[in-house]
Structure formats: C-alpha cells, structure tokens
Design a protein around this motif. Structure first.
Motif, PDB file in Angstrom:
ATOM      1  N   GLN A  37       0.829  -1.195   0.000  1.00 44.42           N
ATOM      2  CA  GLN A  37       0.000   0.000   0.000  1.00 44.42           C
ATOM      3  C   GLN A  37       0.868   1.251   0.000  1.00 44.42           C
ATOM      4  N   GLU A  38       2.024   1.159   0.651  1.00 45.81           N
ATOM      5  CA  GLU A  38       2.875   2.335   0.752  1.00 45.81           C
ATOM      6  C   GLU A  38       3.564   2.650  -0.564  1.00 45.81           C
ATOM      7  N   THR A  39       3.876   1.591  -1.347  1.00 47.47           N
ATOM      8  CA  THR A  39       4.622   1.826  -2.581  1.00 47.47           C
ATOM      9  C   THR A  39       3.747   2.375  -3.699  1.00 47.47           C
ATOM     10  N   PHE A  40       2.439   2.141  -3.623  1.00 42.66           N
ATOM     11  CA  PHE A  40       1.564   2.643  -4.677  1.00 42.66           C
ATOM     12  C   PHE A  40       0.847   3.902  -4.213  1.00 42.66           C
ATOM     13  N   LYS A  41       0.971   4.947  -4.982  1.00 41.73           N
ATOM     14  CA  LYS A  41       0.281   6.187  -4.681  1.00 41.73           C
ATOM     15  C   LYS A  41      -0.159   6.818  -5.993  1.00 41.73           C
ATOM     16  N   LEU A  42      -1.454   7.086  -6.092  1.00 41.31           N
ATOM     17  CA  LEU A  42      -1.983   7.690  -7.312  1.00 41.31           C
ATOM     18  C   LEU A  42      -1.388   9.080  -7.499  1.00 41.31           C
ATOM     19  N   GLN A  43      -0.835   9.324  -8.670  1.00 38.23           N
ATOM     20  CA  GLN A  43      -0.244  10.627  -8.965  1.00 38.23           C
ATOM     21  C   GLN A  43      -1.244  11.464  -9.755  1.00 38.23           C
ATOM     22  N   ALA A  44      -1.715  12.516  -9.122  1.00 36.99           N
ATOM     23  CA  ALA A  44      -2.666  13.406  -9.794  1.00 36.99           C
ATOM     24  C   ALA A  44      -1.952  14.164 -10.909  1.00 36.99           C
ATOM     25  N   PRO A  45      -2.625  14.437 -12.009  1.00 35.03           N
ATOM     26  CA  PRO A  45      -1.987  15.182 -13.104  1.00 35.03           C
ATOM     27  C   PRO A  45      -1.852  16.661 -12.765  1.00 35.03           C
ATOM     28  N   GLU A  46      -1.092  17.378 -13.568  1.00 34.35           N
ATOM     29  CA  GLU A  46      -0.995  18.834 -13.426  1.00 34.35           C
ATOM     30  C   GLU A  46      -2.358  19.466 -13.706  1.00 34.35           C
ATOM     31  N   HIS A  47      -2.545  20.681 -13.188  1.00 34.68           N
ATOM     32  CA  HIS A  47      -3.820  21.377 -13.428  1.00 34.68           C
ATOM     33  C   HIS A  47      -4.003  21.711 -14.897  1.00 34.68           C
ATOM     34  N   GLU A  48      -2.896  21.976 -15.609  1.00 34.60           N
ATOM     35  CA  GLU A  48      -2.940  22.285 -17.036  1.00 34.60           C
ATOM     36  C   GLU A  48      -2.121  21.239 -17.795  1.00 34.60           C
ATOM     37  N   ILE A  49      -2.743  20.582 -18.761  1.00 36.13           N
ATOM     38  CA  ILE A  49      -2.087  19.548 -19.559  1.00 36.13           C
ATOM     39  C   ILE A  49      -1.924  20.073 -20.985  1.00 36.13           C
ATOM     40  N   ASP A  50      -0.683  20.244 -21.403  1.00 33.67           N
ATOM     41  CA  ASP A  50      -0.401  20.745 -22.747  1.00 33.67           C
ATOM     42  C   ASP A  50      -0.292  19.558 -23.703  1.00 33.67           C
TER      43      ASP A  50
END
Length: 320
Positions: A220-233
C-alpha cells in the motif's frame, strides 16, 4: 453475393471486395483494398474461386523470387477452443472483421455496430464448428472513427451435455491495446488482431486480497496515485522530442492517449477541474476531446478555458 466476396466491375477491369450490403440492390466495394464505392449488383460480377486461387498463386510465385523477402514465423494460436472476433488483413490498410467459431458446437449469432449510442445491425447466421463469417470491413486510416462491435451468440449441439447461457459481448477498439492483440487466428490460420468473445471474468475473492495486503503492508505504501498537473499541454512537441516521422493519425492517437490518461487520473484523484491545452489548428483534436468528454461519467461540464490566457485553444473540464 456476400460480404467478403471478390468481384469485378463490369464497366472496367477494377476488382475489389464487398465490404457492406447497403440494401437489396446496392453493395459497397473496396477497390484494390483501398477506397470504397457504392455500386449496384448488376454492375459487378463475382470472380470465380478458381480464378482468385490462380491469381493468388501468381502473386505468391512473384513474391518468392524477391531476394529481400523475409517471412516472419507465425505467432502461436491464442487458444484451442473459443469464439473470437478477428480483424484479418485483406491488405496493408483494409481489415475484415470476422467471427470465428473454434469450438465443437454450433453458434447462433447476431452482430452489429454502435456509433455514438446508435445501433446498426450487420449480420445474423449459424456457424458450424470450425467455421467463420466476415461481418464488416474497416480501414486502419479511420481507426479513431471505428464503431464498437456488438456480438450476441448462443452455443448449442444436438445431444450435447451442456446448456449455455446467451452471451452479449461489446468490443471497443483502443489504440493502446489493439496493436498488442495481434496473434495467429485459429481456423483461418492467419495473423490477425484477435479478441475472444466467450471468456468469463475471474471471480475476485475479497478475503484473499485482504490477506495479501495484511501480509505485505509495504504494497500500500509503494503505490500512490499521482494526480496530473492542473494544465495539460497536448501540443505534440510537448509530448515527444522528434515527431518528424509521425503521421497525423499517429500524432492524434498519442495526444488522445495522453488526454485520456490525465482525465482518468484527475477523476480518480477527486480533482475539481483540469485544463487541456489543445491549440486551435484544424480543430480535430478539440472535437475528439469534447466528444470523449460528452460521454464520460463524472464530468459536470466543460467549456472553452479563459480566452484571455488561451484564446480558443484550451478546454476547461469541471469534475464532480
């Protein structure tokens, strides 16, 4: 005349393959496996199997004298038994969507296409064991516009020991998984993009998952959802360093894949909003993005982002 038959135009020497039955008098024919045209049945004549076989033999003989020709070994057949949808190359560009019955049972089936929630029936038939049926033809250059293919089927055998439930299977084609599905198709024994229709989902045991998590807390510790940047080019030069050798369709696929990934991560991370910068250009990317957004659950609304910052080259997405 049936889908998949090879025909010749009576007004000339052009030959092609019947790709659709438009109505009782008109069919669609792919000329040289490239462009398609509608023609009336009286304007075409079937090419005899003996003639087609002789033609193929000549082509194979010509191929064998090319010193540079290399034949790759065929990939292994995916499974001994099963019912499949196979996309088989008729040419480098044209694919024949084919139902394959690689079982010992008869299969009663219907098939159709779903475009933007509008269903269109294609075929219904009874396939005997080890039999096939071409149901449609698709061009690779139009991959992004391909419909979902829906197949309903029921297996049966007189005196058979098993009772089968009717099955409905929807096949949606996505670029990131489609090209990985290439296998040697059973029965036809040709390389194809292969999708098994009679697979059943594996049951999930919640207790076993809990035991695995308890035994390995670090998972559980090794997996963490990475949210995207607010602006995606999504400009292509922001996604790859060198795109000089990419076709327009390949660039569009990559841009849409990056958009889909960022959107899914934004929804999973409970973000309130995200901006996709697609530029103005010819408007194709903007149109495809907004088409996907219109049918994606979890979207409150979407609109043009701040014009003073992006002009008309970005879309703001509000998430629930």
């Amino acid at each position: 005349m049936n889908v998949g038959d090879r025909v010749r135009l009576m007004s000339g020497r052009e030959e092609g393959i019947i790709t659709r039955i438009l109505d009782n008098n008109i069919v669609e024919v792919a000329i040289d496996n490239d462009f398609t045209i509608p023609v009336t049945r009286r304007e075409i004549v079937l090419i005899a199997p003996e003639e087609a076989k002789a033609f193929r033999g000549q082509v194979q003989e010509q191929d064998t004298i090319k010193p540079s020709a290399r034949r790759e070994p065929p990939a292994p057949v995916l499974a001994e038994k099963g019912i499949y949808l196979a996309l088989v190359h008729q040419s480098e560009e044209l694919l024949a969507a084919t139902i394959i019955n690689n079982t010992d049972y008869d299969v009663l089936f219907t098939s159709g296409e779903d475009r933007n929630n509008l269903y269109r029936g294609l075929h219904n038939n009874k396939l005997g064991p080890k039999a096939t049926q071409v149901i449609a033809h698709y061009h690779l250059k139009d991959f992004e516009q391909w419909p979902s293919v829906i197949v309903q089927f029921l297996q049966h055998r007189n005196g058979g020991p098993a009772l089968f439930e009717p099955v409905t299977k929807r096949v949606q084609f996505r670029a990131n998984s489609f090209y990985k599905s290439k296998k040697t198709a059973p029965v036809v024994n040709k390389e194809a993009y292969l999708f098994q229709l009679d697979t059943k989902p594996v049951a999930v045991d919640p207790d076993k998952i809990k035991e695995q998590l308890a035994a390995s807390p670090s998972a559980q510790e090794t997996f963490k959802l990475q949210a995207p940047e607010h602006e995606i080019d999504l400009h292509i030069d922001k996604l790859v360093e060198d795109y000089s050798g990419m076709s327009n369709s390949a660039m569009l696929k990559l841009q849409l894949e990056r958009f889909q990934d960022a959107l899914e991560r934004a929804i999973a991370a409970n973000m309130h909003e995200i901006v996709f910068i697609h530029g103005t250009g010819n408007g194709v990317l903007r149109k495809e993005i907004q088409k996907i957004l219109s049918r994606t659950p979890g979207i409150r609304f979407f609109e043009d982002a701040r014009k003073e910052k992006f002009g008309y080259g970005a879309t703001l997405v509000r998430l629930r």
